[in-house]
Design a protein around this motif. Structure first.
Motif, mmCIF file in Angstrom:
data_model
loop_
_atom_site.group_PDB
_atom_site.id
_atom_site.type_symbol
_atom_site.label_atom_id
_atom_site.label_comp_id
_atom_site.label_asym_id
_atom_site.label_seq_id
_atom_site.Cartn_x
_atom_site.Cartn_y
_atom_site.Cartn_z
ATOM 1 N N ILE A 13 8.711 14.201 -2.598
ATOM 2 C CA ILE A 13 8.061 13.327 -1.606
ATOM 3 C C ILE A 13 7.839 11.949 -2.234
ATOM 4 N N GLY A 14 8.134 10.907 -1.448
ATOM 5 C CA GLY A 14 8.012 9.535 -1.958
ATOM 6 C C GLY A 14 9.034 9.236 -3.044
ATOM 7 N N PRO A 15 10.326 9.499 -2.794
ATOM 8 C CA PRO A 15 11.335 9.290 -3.842
ATOM 9 C C PRO A 15 11.715 7.825 -4.088
ATOM 10 N N GLY A 16 11.349 6.928 -3.152
ATOM 11 C CA GLY A 16 11.744 5.518 -3.315
ATOM 12 C C GLY A 16 13.255 5.412 -3.330
ATOM 13 N N LEU A 17 13.792 4.776 -4.398
ATOM 14 C CA LEU A 17 15.249 4.620 -4.487
ATOM 15 C C LEU A 17 15.899 5.754 -5.267
ATOM 16 N N ASP A 45 14.388 1.965 4.843
ATOM 17 C CA ASP A 45 15.361 1.276 3.973
ATOM 18 C C ASP A 45 15.668 2.115 2.734
ATOM 19 N N PHE A 46 14.618 2.718 2.172
ATOM 20 C CA PHE A 46 14.848 3.596 1.016
ATOM 21 C C PHE A 46 15.702 4.794 1.449
ATOM 22 N N CYS A 47 15.436 5.319 2.658
ATOM 23 C CA CYS A 47 16.217 6.471 3.133
ATOM 24 C C CYS A 47 17.686 6.116 3.277
ATOM 25 N N VAL A 70 10.409 10.868 7.318
ATOM 26 C CA VAL A 70 9.098 11.091 7.950
ATOM 27 C C VAL A 70 8.040 11.172 6.845
ATOM 28 N N SER A 71 6.788 11.104 7.245
ATOM 29 C CA SER A 71 5.714 11.200 6.257
ATOM 30 C C SER A 71 5.641 12.612 5.676
ATOM 31 N N ALA A 72 5.309 12.672 4.404
ATOM 32 C CA ALA A 72 5.137 13.972 3.742
ATOM 33 C C ALA A 72 3.982 14.761 4.372
ATOM 34 N N LEU A 73 3.113 14.074 5.078
ATOM 35 C CA LEU A 73 2.004 14.785 5.737
ATOM 36 C C LEU A 73 2.538 15.749 6.804
ATOM 37 N N ILE A 132 7.733 -1.891 -9.398
ATOM 38 C CA ILE A 132 9.074 -1.475 -9.836
ATOM 39 C C ILE A 132 9.176 0.056 -9.870
ATOM 40 N N PRO A 133 10.410 0.579 -9.806
ATOM 41 C CA PRO A 133 10.569 2.043 -9.872
ATOM 42 C C PRO A 133 10.137 2.587 -11.232
ATOM 43 N N SER A 134 9.851 3.882 -11.286
ATOM 44 C CA SER A 134 9.483 4.525 -12.553
ATOM 45 C C SER A 134 10.684 4.546 -13.491
ATOM 46 N N CYS A 135 10.392 4.716 -14.787
ATOM 47 C CA CYS A 135 11.495 4.718 -15.763
ATOM 48 C C CYS A 135 11.858 6.148 -16.161
ATOM 49 N N LYS A 177 0.836 -1.213 0.000
ATOM 50 C CA LYS A 177 0.000 0.000 0.000
ATOM 51 C C LYS A 177 0.864 1.254 0.000
ATOM 52 N N GLU A 178 1.903 1.229 0.816
ATOM 53 C CA GLU A 178 2.759 2.407 0.959
ATOM 54 C C GLU A 178 3.677 2.570 -0.259
ATOM 55 N N VAL A 179 4.220 1.463 -0.750
ATOM 56 C CA VAL A 179 5.169 1.549 -1.874
ATOM 57 C C VAL A 179 4.402 1.773 -3.188
ATOM 58 N N GLY A 180 3.281 1.120 -3.347
ATOM 59 C CA GLY A 180 2.333 1.472 -4.410
ATOM 60 C C GLY A 180 2.665 1.025 -5.815
ATOM 61 N N PHE A 214 11.250 13.878 1.465
ATOM 62 C CA PHE A 214 10.478 13.232 2.532
ATOM 63 C C PHE A 214 10.124 11.822 2.058
ATOM 64 N N GLU A 215 10.710 10.829 2.736
ATOM 65 C CA GLU A 215 10.475 9.419 2.373
ATOM 66 C C GLU A 215 10.183 8.653 3.662
ATOM 67 N N ILE A 216 9.057 7.956 3.689
ATOM 68 C CA ILE A 216 8.601 7.305 4.919
ATOM 69 C C ILE A 216 9.327 5.979 5.183
ATOM 70 N N SER A 242 6.161 14.535 -6.666
ATOM 71 C CA SER A 242 5.618 13.470 -5.810
ATOM 72 C C SER A 242 5.464 12.126 -6.515
ATOM 73 N N GLY A 243 5.966 11.086 -5.827
ATOM 74 C CA GLY A 243 5.756 9.716 -6.286
ATOM 75 C C GLY A 243 4.846 8.979 -5.323
ATOM 76 N N ILE A 244 4.230 9.698 -4.392
ATOM 77 C CA ILE A 244 3.379 9.037 -3.387
ATOM 78 C C ILE A 244 2.170 8.407 -4.071
HETATM 79 C C1 LIG Z 1 5.320 4.380 -6.199
HETATM 80 S S1 LIG Z 1 6.748 4.586 -5.128
HETATM 81 C C2 LIG Z 1 7.542 5.855 -6.084
HETATM 82 C C3 LIG Z 1 9.028 5.803 -5.953
HETATM 83 C C4 LIG Z 1 9.780 6.655 -7.004
HETATM 84 N N1 LIG Z 1 9.426 8.055 -6.891
HETATM 85 C C5 LIG Z 1 9.453 6.171 -8.385
HETATM 86 O O1 LIG Z 1 8.711 6.867 -9.106
HETATM 87 O O2 LIG Z 1 9.953 5.094 -8.752
HETATM 88 C C6 LIG Z 1 6.034 5.469 -3.747
HETATM 89 C C7 LIG Z 1 7.007 5.948 -2.690
HETATM 90 O O3 LIG Z 1 6.294 6.797 -1.772
HETATM 91 C C8 LIG Z 1 6.721 6.500 -0.438
HETATM 92 N N2 LIG Z 1 5.649 6.967 0.465
HETATM 93 C C9 LIG Z 1 4.409 6.461 0.612
HETATM 94 N N3 LIG Z 1 3.702 7.195 1.492
HETATM 95 C C10 LIG Z 1 4.508 8.205 1.901
HETATM 96 C C11 LIG Z 1 4.343 9.319 2.795
HETATM 97 N N4 LIG Z 1 3.195 9.526 3.440
HETATM 98 N N5 LIG Z 1 5.371 10.173 2.970
HETATM 99 C C12 LIG Z 1 6.557 9.979 2.304
HETATM 100 N N6 LIG Z 1 6.777 8.940 1.460
HETATM 101 C C13 LIG Z 1 5.767 8.072 1.248
HETATM 102 C C14 LIG Z 1 6.945 4.998 -0.476
HETATM 103 O O4 LIG Z 1 7.754 4.542 0.575
HETATM 104 C C15 LIG Z 1 7.603 4.842 -1.846
HETATM 105 O O5 LIG Z 1 8.989 5.060 -1.772
#
Ligand SMILES: C[S@@+](CC[C@H](N)C(=O)[O-])C[C@H]1O[C@@H](n2cnc3c(N)ncnc32)[C@H](O)[C@@H]1O
Length: 187
Positions: free
Chosen positions: A46-50, A75-77, A93-96, A21-24, A15-18, A70-72, A112-114
Protein backbone atom coordinates in the motif's frame (compact mmCIF):
# COMPACT_ATOMS: atom_id res chain seq x y z
CA UNK A 1 13.40 11.07 -13.92
CA UNK A 2 11.46 9.19 -11.20
CA UNK A 3 12.66 11.60 -8.54
CA UNK A 4 11.42 14.65 -10.48
CA UNK A 5 7.99 13.07 -10.98
CA UNK A 6 7.88 12.24 -7.26
CA UNK A 7 8.79 15.82 -6.24
CA UNK A 8 6.08 17.18 -8.59
CA UNK A 9 3.46 14.93 -6.99
CA UNK A 10 4.69 15.98 -3.53
CA UNK A 11 4.25 19.65 -4.46
CA UNK A 12 0.69 18.95 -5.70
CA UNK A 13 -0.34 17.00 -2.59
CA UNK A 14 2.27 16.92 0.18
CA UNK A 15 -0.03 15.41 2.79
CA UNK A 16 -0.86 12.36 0.70
CA UNK A 17 2.62 11.82 -0.78
CA UNK A 18 4.28 12.50 2.58
CA UNK A 19 7.90 12.56 1.42
CA UNK A 20 9.82 14.75 -1.05
CA UNK A 21 11.82 11.90 -2.56
CA UNK A 22 11.30 8.13 -2.85
CA UNK A 23 12.87 5.80 -0.27
CA UNK A 24 16.32 4.38 -0.96
CA UNK A 25 17.49 0.79 -1.33
CA UNK A 26 18.70 0.54 2.30
CA UNK A 27 15.20 1.22 3.57
CA UNK A 28 13.84 -1.20 0.95
CA UNK A 29 16.16 -3.85 2.42
CA UNK A 30 14.81 -3.25 5.93
CA UNK A 31 11.19 -3.18 4.73
CA UNK A 32 11.45 -6.44 2.81
CA UNK A 33 13.71 -8.23 5.31
CA UNK A 34 10.79 -9.92 7.16
CA UNK A 35 9.38 -11.48 3.95
CA UNK A 36 9.92 -15.19 3.48
CA UNK A 37 9.77 -15.14 -0.32
CA UNK A 38 9.69 -18.94 -0.55
CA UNK A 39 6.48 -19.15 1.48
CA UNK A 40 4.65 -15.92 0.56
CA UNK A 41 1.46 -16.55 -1.42
CA UNK A 42 0.00 -13.04 -1.42
CA UNK A 43 1.88 -9.81 -0.73
CA UNK A 44 -0.09 -6.56 -0.53
CA UNK A 45 1.73 -3.25 -0.92
CA UNK A 46 0.00 0.00 0.00
CA UNK A 47 1.31 3.44 -0.96
CA UNK A 48 3.98 2.17 -3.39
CA UNK A 49 4.58 5.57 -5.04
CA UNK A 50 6.80 4.94 -8.06
CA UNK A 51 7.59 1.41 -6.96
CA UNK A 52 10.93 1.44 -5.17
CA UNK A 53 9.75 -1.48 -2.97
CA UNK A 54 7.49 -2.95 -5.69
CA UNK A 55 10.33 -3.61 -8.13
CA UNK A 56 12.43 -5.27 -5.45
CA UNK A 57 9.49 -7.46 -4.35
CA UNK A 58 8.86 -8.54 -7.97
CA UNK A 59 12.55 -9.35 -8.37
CA UNK A 60 12.60 -11.53 -5.27
CA UNK A 61 9.20 -13.25 -5.25
CA UNK A 62 8.33 -16.66 -6.70
CA UNK A 63 6.51 -17.20 -10.00
CA UNK A 64 3.27 -18.20 -8.26
CA UNK A 65 3.23 -15.41 -5.65
CA UNK A 66 0.76 -12.54 -6.19
CA UNK A 67 1.59 -8.90 -5.50
CA UNK A 68 -1.47 -6.66 -5.06
CA UNK A 69 -1.01 -2.92 -4.88
CA UNK A 70 -3.21 -0.12 -3.56
CA UNK A 71 -2.06 3.36 -4.62
CA UNK A 72 -4.35 6.39 -4.40
CA UNK A 73 -2.41 8.62 -6.83
CA UNK A 74 -3.45 8.03 -10.50
CA UNK A 75 -0.16 9.34 -11.93
CA UNK A 76 1.85 6.92 -9.81
CA UNK A 77 -0.53 4.13 -10.89
CA UNK A 78 0.04 4.96 -14.56
CA UNK A 79 3.80 4.62 -14.03
CA UNK A 80 3.42 1.37 -12.05
CA UNK A 81 1.18 0.03 -14.81
CA UNK A 82 4.10 0.16 -17.27
CA UNK A 83 5.33 -2.91 -15.43
CA UNK A 84 3.70 -5.73 -17.38
CA UNK A 85 4.32 -8.47 -14.81
CA UNK A 86 1.35 -10.88 -14.71
CA UNK A 87 1.88 -11.47 -10.96
CA UNK A 88 1.07 -7.80 -10.26
CA UNK A 89 -2.43 -6.33 -9.74
CA UNK A 90 -2.83 -2.57 -9.29
CA UNK A 91 -5.82 -0.89 -7.65
CA UNK A 92 -6.01 2.90 -7.96
CA UNK A 93 -8.04 3.23 -4.73
CA UNK A 94 -7.35 4.07 -1.10
CA UNK A 95 -5.89 1.32 1.06
CA UNK A 96 -8.76 2.03 3.45
CA UNK A 97 -11.02 0.25 0.94
CA UNK A 98 -8.80 -2.74 0.24
CA UNK A 99 -10.95 -5.37 2.01
CA UNK A 100 -13.75 -4.65 -0.49
CA UNK A 101 -11.43 -5.23 -3.47
CA UNK A 102 -9.62 -8.23 -2.02
CA UNK A 103 -12.89 -10.00 -1.21
CA UNK A 104 -11.86 -13.29 0.46
CA UNK A 105 -8.13 -12.97 -0.30
CA UNK A 106 -5.86 -12.77 2.75
CA UNK A 107 -2.34 -11.37 2.68
CA UNK A 108 0.77 -12.98 4.15
CA UNK A 109 2.49 -9.59 4.18
CA UNK A 110 1.37 -5.96 3.98
CA UNK A 111 4.19 -3.56 3.05
CA UNK A 112 3.25 0.07 3.62
CA UNK A 113 4.72 3.39 2.54
CA UNK A 114 1.60 5.34 3.53
CA UNK A 115 2.58 8.49 5.45
CA UNK A 116 1.02 7.91 8.88
CA UNK A 117 1.96 11.27 10.32
CA UNK A 118 -0.19 13.26 7.88
CA UNK A 119 -3.21 10.95 8.22
CA UNK A 120 -6.04 12.12 10.46
CA UNK A 121 -6.22 10.15 13.73
CA UNK A 122 -9.48 8.47 12.69
CA UNK A 123 -8.12 7.41 9.31
CA UNK A 124 -4.96 6.03 10.94
CA UNK A 125 -7.03 3.84 13.25
CA UNK A 126 -9.20 2.70 10.33
CA UNK A 127 -6.12 1.91 8.25
CA UNK A 128 -4.59 -0.28 10.99
CA UNK A 129 -7.87 -2.15 11.34
CA UNK A 130 -8.18 -2.58 7.57
CA UNK A 131 -4.64 -4.01 7.48
CA UNK A 132 -5.29 -6.40 10.35
CA UNK A 133 -8.51 -7.47 8.69
CA UNK A 134 -6.83 -8.54 5.43
CA UNK A 135 -3.82 -10.24 7.05
CA UNK A 136 -3.84 -14.00 7.50
CA UNK A 137 -3.04 -15.33 10.97
CA UNK A 138 0.71 -15.01 11.49
CA UNK A 139 0.79 -12.44 8.66
CA UNK A 140 3.17 -9.50 8.99
CA UNK A 141 2.56 -5.78 8.43
CA UNK A 142 5.70 -3.71 7.76
CA UNK A 143 5.51 0.09 7.89
CA UNK A 144 8.12 2.83 7.84
CA UNK A 145 7.84 6.22 9.49
CA UNK A 146 10.23 9.10 10.10
CA UNK A 147 9.21 9.39 13.77
CA UNK A 148 7.84 7.14 16.51
CA UNK A 149 4.46 8.89 16.36
CA UNK A 150 2.43 5.77 15.49
CA UNK A 151 4.04 3.31 17.91
CA UNK A 152 1.49 3.62 20.71
CA UNK A 153 -1.50 3.38 18.37
CA UNK A 154 0.01 0.36 16.60
CA UNK A 155 0.57 -1.39 19.94
CA UNK A 156 -3.10 -0.94 20.74
CA UNK A 157 -4.06 -2.78 17.53
CA UNK A 158 -1.28 -5.41 17.23
CA UNK A 159 0.10 -7.05 20.38
CA UNK A 160 3.38 -7.94 18.70
CA UNK A 161 5.26 -4.92 17.30
CA UNK A 162 9.04 -4.93 16.68
CA UNK A 163 10.94 -1.78 15.87
CA UNK A 164 13.99 -1.27 13.61
CA UNK A 165 15.83 1.84 12.49
CA UNK A 166 17.96 2.84 9.51
CA UNK A 167 20.17 5.90 9.28
CA UNK A 168 20.73 5.20 5.60
CA UNK A 169 17.68 6.89 4.15
CA UNK A 170 16.75 10.52 3.59
CA UNK A 171 15.42 11.14 6.15
CA UNK A 172 16.45 8.26 8.48
CA UNK A 173 13.48 6.01 9.18
CA UNK A 174 11.94 3.69 11.76
CA UNK A 175 10.48 0.39 10.54
CA UNK A 176 7.63 -1.28 12.43
CA UNK A 177 7.01 -5.02 12.04
CA UNK A 178 3.59 -6.04 13.37
CA UNK A 179 2.44 -9.65 13.51
CA UNK A 180 -1.24 -10.61 13.43
CA UNK A 181 -1.74 -13.17 16.17
CA UNK A 182 -4.77 -15.37 16.77
CA UNK A 183 -5.44 -13.45 19.99
CA UNK A 184 -5.66 -10.14 18.05
CA UNK A 185 -9.31 -9.44 17.38
CA UNK A 186 -10.34 -8.02 13.95
CA UNK A 187 -12.18 -5.08 15.48
C1 LIG B 1 5.93 8.46 1.34
S1 LIG B 1 5.25 7.93 -0.23
C2 LIG B 1 6.00 6.33 -0.26
C3 LIG B 1 6.27 5.86 -1.65
C4 LIG B 1 7.22 4.64 -1.73
N1 LIG B 1 6.65 3.50 -1.04
C5 LIG B 1 8.55 4.98 -1.13
O1 LIG B 1 8.85 4.49 -0.02
O2 LIG B 1 9.30 5.73 -1.77
C6 LIG B 1 3.55 7.60 0.21
C7 LIG B 1 2.68 6.98 -0.87
O3 LIG B 1 1.42 6.61 -0.28
C8 LIG B 1 0.37 6.94 -1.19
N2 LIG B 1 -0.87 7.05 -0.39
C9 LIG B 1 -1.18 7.98 0.53
N3 LIG B 1 -2.38 7.70 1.09
C10 LIG B 1 -2.82 6.55 0.53
C11 LIG B 1 -3.99 5.73 0.71
N4 LIG B 1 -4.93 6.06 1.59
N5 LIG B 1 -4.11 4.61 -0.02
C12 LIG B 1 -3.14 4.25 -0.92
N6 LIG B 1 -2.02 4.99 -1.15
C13 LIG B 1 -1.86 6.12 -0.42
C14 LIG B 1 0.86 8.24 -1.82
O4 LIG B 1 0.21 8.53 -3.02
C15 LIG B 1 2.34 7.92 -2.00
O5 LIG B 1 2.57 7.23 -3.21
Amino acid sequence: MGKIKFIKEFLKNWKEVGSVIPSCRFLAGKMLGPIDFKKAGVIVEIGPGLGCFTNKILEMMDEDTKLIIFEINPDFCRELDKNKDSRLTIFNVSALDMAYHLKEIKADYVISGIPLSTLANDSRGLLFKAIKNILSEGGVYVQFQYSLGAYKKLKSVFKKVALKFTLFNAPPAFVYQCVKESSDSDS
